[in-house]
Design an enzyme around this catalytic site. Structure first.
Site, PDB file in Angstrom:
ATOM      1  N   GLY A  14     -33.978   5.311  17.786  1.00 31.45           N
ATOM      2  CA  GLY A  14     -32.746   4.861  17.155  1.00 31.45           C
ATOM      3  C   GLY A  14     -32.849   3.400  16.760  1.00 31.45           C
ATOM      4  O   GLY A  14     -33.733   3.013  16.005  1.00 31.45           O
ATOM      5  N   GLY A  15     -31.979   2.581  17.287  1.00 34.58           N
ATOM      6  CA  GLY A  15     -31.992   1.170  16.929  1.00 34.58           C
ATOM      7  C   GLY A  15     -31.724   0.976  15.447  1.00 34.58           C
ATOM      8  O   GLY A  15     -31.307   1.890  14.727  1.00 34.58           O
ATOM      9  N   THR A  16     -31.974  -0.229  14.978  1.00 34.50           N
ATOM     10  CA  THR A  16     -31.730  -0.543  13.577  1.00 34.50           C
ATOM     11  C   THR A  16     -32.594   0.309  12.663  1.00 34.50           C
ATOM     12  O   THR A  16     -32.119   0.849  11.653  1.00 34.50           O
ATOM     13  CB  THR A  16     -32.002  -2.033  13.313  1.00 34.50           C
ATOM     14  OG1 THR A  16     -31.339  -2.827  14.297  1.00 34.50           O
ATOM     15  CG2 THR A  16     -31.497  -2.441  11.944  1.00 34.50           C
ATOM     16  N   VAL A  48     -33.325  -8.426  18.189  1.00 36.01           N
ATOM     17  CA  VAL A  48     -33.131  -9.841  17.896  1.00 36.01           C
ATOM     18  C   VAL A  48     -33.049 -10.092  16.398  1.00 36.01           C
ATOM     19  O   VAL A  48     -32.897 -11.220  15.967  1.00 36.01           O
ATOM     20  CB  VAL A  48     -34.255 -10.706  18.503  1.00 36.01           C
ATOM     21  CG1 VAL A  48     -34.251 -10.587  20.002  1.00 36.01           C
ATOM     22  CG2 VAL A  48     -35.615 -10.325  17.933  1.00 36.01           C
ATOM     23  N   ALA A  51     -30.513 -11.803  11.520  1.00 36.60           N
ATOM     24  CA  ALA A  51     -30.375 -12.516  10.258  1.00 36.60           C
ATOM     25  C   ALA A  51     -31.032 -11.702   9.156  1.00 36.60           C
ATOM     26  O   ALA A  51     -32.081 -11.090   9.365  1.00 36.60           O
ATOM     27  CB  ALA A  51     -31.021 -13.901  10.349  1.00 36.60           C
ATOM     28  N   LYS A  79     -24.512 -15.669   5.457  1.00 37.28           N
ATOM     29  CA  LYS A  79     -25.735 -16.469   5.474  1.00 37.28           C
ATOM     30  C   LYS A  79     -26.086 -16.869   4.043  1.00 37.28           C
ATOM     31  O   LYS A  79     -26.267 -16.015   3.184  1.00 37.28           O
ATOM     32  CB  LYS A  79     -26.883 -15.667   6.096  1.00 37.28           C
ATOM     33  CG  LYS A  79     -28.221 -16.393   6.044  1.00 37.28           C
ATOM     34  CD  LYS A  79     -29.326 -15.562   6.662  1.00 37.28           C
ATOM     35  CE  LYS A  79     -30.678 -16.229   6.455  1.00 37.28           C
ATOM     36  NZ  LYS A  79     -31.786 -15.444   7.037  1.00 37.28           N
ATOM     37  N   GLN A 148     -17.565 -21.166 -12.468  1.00 34.94           N
ATOM     38  CA  GLN A 148     -16.469 -21.015 -13.423  1.00 34.94           C
ATOM     39  C   GLN A 148     -16.704 -21.863 -14.673  1.00 34.94           C
ATOM     40  O   GLN A 148     -17.076 -23.037 -14.604  1.00 34.94           O
ATOM     41  CB  GLN A 148     -15.143 -21.411 -12.779  1.00 34.94           C
ATOM     42  CG  GLN A 148     -13.921 -21.107 -13.635  1.00 34.94           C
ATOM     43  CD  GLN A 148     -12.628 -21.355 -12.891  1.00 34.94           C
ATOM     44  OE1 GLN A 148     -12.627 -21.860 -11.785  1.00 34.94           O
ATOM     45  NE2 GLN A 148     -11.509 -20.995 -13.502  1.00 34.94           N
ATOM     46  N   VAL A 186     -39.242  11.968  25.127  1.00 38.83           N
ATOM     47  CA  VAL A 186     -40.321  12.855  24.711  1.00 38.83           C
ATOM     48  C   VAL A 186     -41.310  13.039  25.858  1.00 38.83           C
ATOM     49  O   VAL A 186     -41.833  12.063  26.408  1.00 38.83           O
ATOM     50  CB  VAL A 186     -41.037  12.289  23.469  1.00 38.83           C
ATOM     51  CG1 VAL A 186     -42.255  13.151  23.118  1.00 38.83           C
ATOM     52  CG2 VAL A 186     -40.075  12.224  22.292  1.00 38.83           C
ATOM     53  N   ILE A 347     -35.480  -6.704   9.188  1.00 30.31           N
ATOM     54  CA  ILE A 347     -34.534  -5.671   8.762  1.00 30.31           C
ATOM     55  C   ILE A 347     -34.786  -5.298   7.309  1.00 30.31           C
ATOM     56  O   ILE A 347     -34.669  -4.130   6.924  1.00 30.31           O
ATOM     57  CB  ILE A 347     -33.090  -6.136   9.005  1.00 30.31           C
ATOM     58  CG1 ILE A 347     -32.803  -6.142  10.518  1.00 30.31           C
ATOM     59  CG2 ILE A 347     -32.084  -5.263   8.271  1.00 30.31           C
ATOM     60  CD1 ILE A 347     -31.439  -6.672  10.904  1.00 30.31           C
TER      61      ILE A 347
END
Length: 497
Positions: A14-16, A48, A51, A79, A148, A186, A347
């Site tokens: 699982g996790g990210t 961890v 970001a 960010k 703008q 497993v 990520i």
């Protein structure tokens, strides 16, 4: 694999990594394949990677995720870039700010114009012309698409968020779209005798899970790709000398700034990532130069709030898996390789691998040509990122420790040295079409690390002295005025502003 068709996707871990893959698969292929994710609450995640970089916005939008809901669920913040402190020399700092800088001319990026002005005595900083940088240091943010009254691009942004909460958020999303989650460890990986493909997983509970295609999201354990299929690992420690990290959360500090801090120390660097409810801190270091005790002392003495847990050590080995896709296993996340979090790409590499898999998802059987192309793209992508990270270490002028002297003296890949020398001599930098980082990103890091071009593009000479001065002044006025009109960063955050 009935009739050769790929109908059952099994994600192990699982996790990210696991839940980003599951969420995208459910969105893209949920109507045509069965998706099962196997994970165990007994196995922790590294967690961890808090970001990100701007492409995460496209990922969330592709899933149809509402930004406010996402920020609330993950305790996220905005960010605008990464502030690098003490990397060139002690006391120096610069930012890799997202987005564009200044105004480009035809065939000539703005940094050539800035360099012409600099060589004529202008002392303004390159970052005076970055809207993202000026907004970041003034703690301002709004999702502007353009400045703008101009056709100049606005603010480019990403997020800081709690990676564990993001995984939980995506789990709810995935299960709501038909992904089946199975809790379990497993016991045995069953491999077909005829072709070496994985046939299924036997869990400790006795449950057997068969599949046609497997995604290995088991992190550094690499249970399927390495321990079962034996795919080797190409280490890059000769260029990226840090091999350990130590992470600890601390109480949130005010104000909550819209940028990541990367603070170099004698044997590596420290991250500081502001979230709504806490600050993520970590120390990346070389065990050859620092002991764990020394790293702990440095980390715990340099927090901006009370620690909320005991620091934990995370050993790692930078490099890449020899094949990210082997037989019927695709490795995503840490099982496929690791680049330290200096430029917040962990990520992102999950995102691009999952996206690549969706684009190349096999239909009637796994084809060698498809696998080879997937692996080629994966290799090129991570090697570009590797070179960008190496640049930060190599181009330092610190002489205060063996670590930094060793980094300055090390050889680097030809792909990096050629890019640096071209920029140093001519000011020209070119982005390969599959390079994650833009020309503006390379420009900022090279200039920030003391590599200032000796020359500039001749198009910059098309401006008269008066036109040059007017352009530089008008850009600063537009940027300063825009930043002054922006709200405070915290006003954009749910439950904070």
């Amino acid at each position: 694999m009935r009739d050769g068709s790929i109908k059952k996707l099994v994600i192990l871990g699982g996790g990210t990594a696991g839940w980003m893959t599951a969420a995208l698969a459910a969105k893209v292929l949920g109507k045509v394949i069965d998706i099962t994710l196997v994970e165990s609450d007994r196995i922790g995640t590294v967690g961890v990677g808090e970001a990100t970089i701007p492409p995460i916005i496209h990922f969330n939008r592709a899933l149809g995720i509402d930004e406010r809901e996402f920020l609330t669920a993950t305790k996220g913040t905005i960010k605008l870039g990464i502030q690098f402190e003490n990397w060139l020399r002690r006391g120096d700092s610069y930012m890799h700010a997202f987005g564009s800088i200044g105004k480009n001319l035809a065939f000539c990026d703005f940094h050539h114009i800035w360099n012409r002005s600099r060589l004529r005595g202008d002392t303004s900083s390159f970052w005076d012309y970055s809207l993202n940088y000026q907004a970041a240091i003034n703690n301002k943010f709004a999702p502007l698409t353009h400045i703008q009254g101009t056709n100049l691009p606005g603010i480019s942004y990403a997020y800081h968020f709690d990676a564990g909460l993001y995984a939980q958020f995506l789990r709810r999303y995935s299960e709501g779209r038909g992904v089946k989650r199975i809790e379990g460890m497993v016991k045995e990986v069953r491999v077909r005798s005829d072709n070496g493909f994985i046939q299924g997983l036997l869990l400790e509970s006795g449950l057997e899970i068969d599949g046609d295609l497997f995604v290995d999201c088991t992190g550094m354990a690499a249970l399927l790709i390495e321990k079962t299929l034996g795919v080797g690992y190409e280490a890059w420690s000769q260029w990226l000398p840090c091999d350990r990290a130590m992470a600890v959360p601390s109480a949130s500090a005010k104000p909550i700034v819209p940028y990541t801090r990367s603070i170099a120390h004698e044997a590596g660097w420290q991250w500081r990532i502001p979230l709504q409810h806490r600050t993520g801190n970590g120390l990346v270091y070389s065990s050859k130069h620092w002991s764990d005790d020394r790293a702990r002392e440095a980390l715990m003495s340099n927090l901006d709030g009370e620690p909320l847990a005991e620091p934990r050590v995370i050993p790692f080995r930078t490099g890449r898996r020899g094949e990210q896709w082997c037989r019927n296993v695709v490795s995503i996340g840490l099982s496929s390789g690791f680049l330290e979090p200096l430029e917040s790409t962990s990520i992102h590499l999950i995102q691009t691998a999952a996206t690549r898999l969706m684009k190349m998802f096999p239909h009637r059987g796994i084809r060698a040509e498809e696998v080879a192309e997937f692996n080629r793209q994966s290799r090129v992508e991570i090697e570009h990122i590797r070179d960008f990270i190496i640049l930060h270490y190599k181009a330092n002028q610190r002489r205060d420790s063996d670590f930094w002297r060793d980094c300055e003296a090390m050889g680097v890949p030809d792909t990096l040295s050629e890019k640096v020398e071209l920029f140093r001599r001519t000011g020209k930098v070119f982005r390969d079409y599959d390079d994650l980082f833009s020309e503006a990103a390379w420009q900022q890091v090279m200039i920030g690390q003391g590599i200032v071009p000796e020359d500039y593009h001749p198009v910059a000479d098309a401006l008269s002295e008066e036109q040059l001065g007017d352009l530089m002044a008008s850009l600063r006025t537009m940027i300063d005025g825009t930043v002054n009109s922006l709200p405070e960063h915290e006003q954009y955050l749910p439950n904070v502003g």
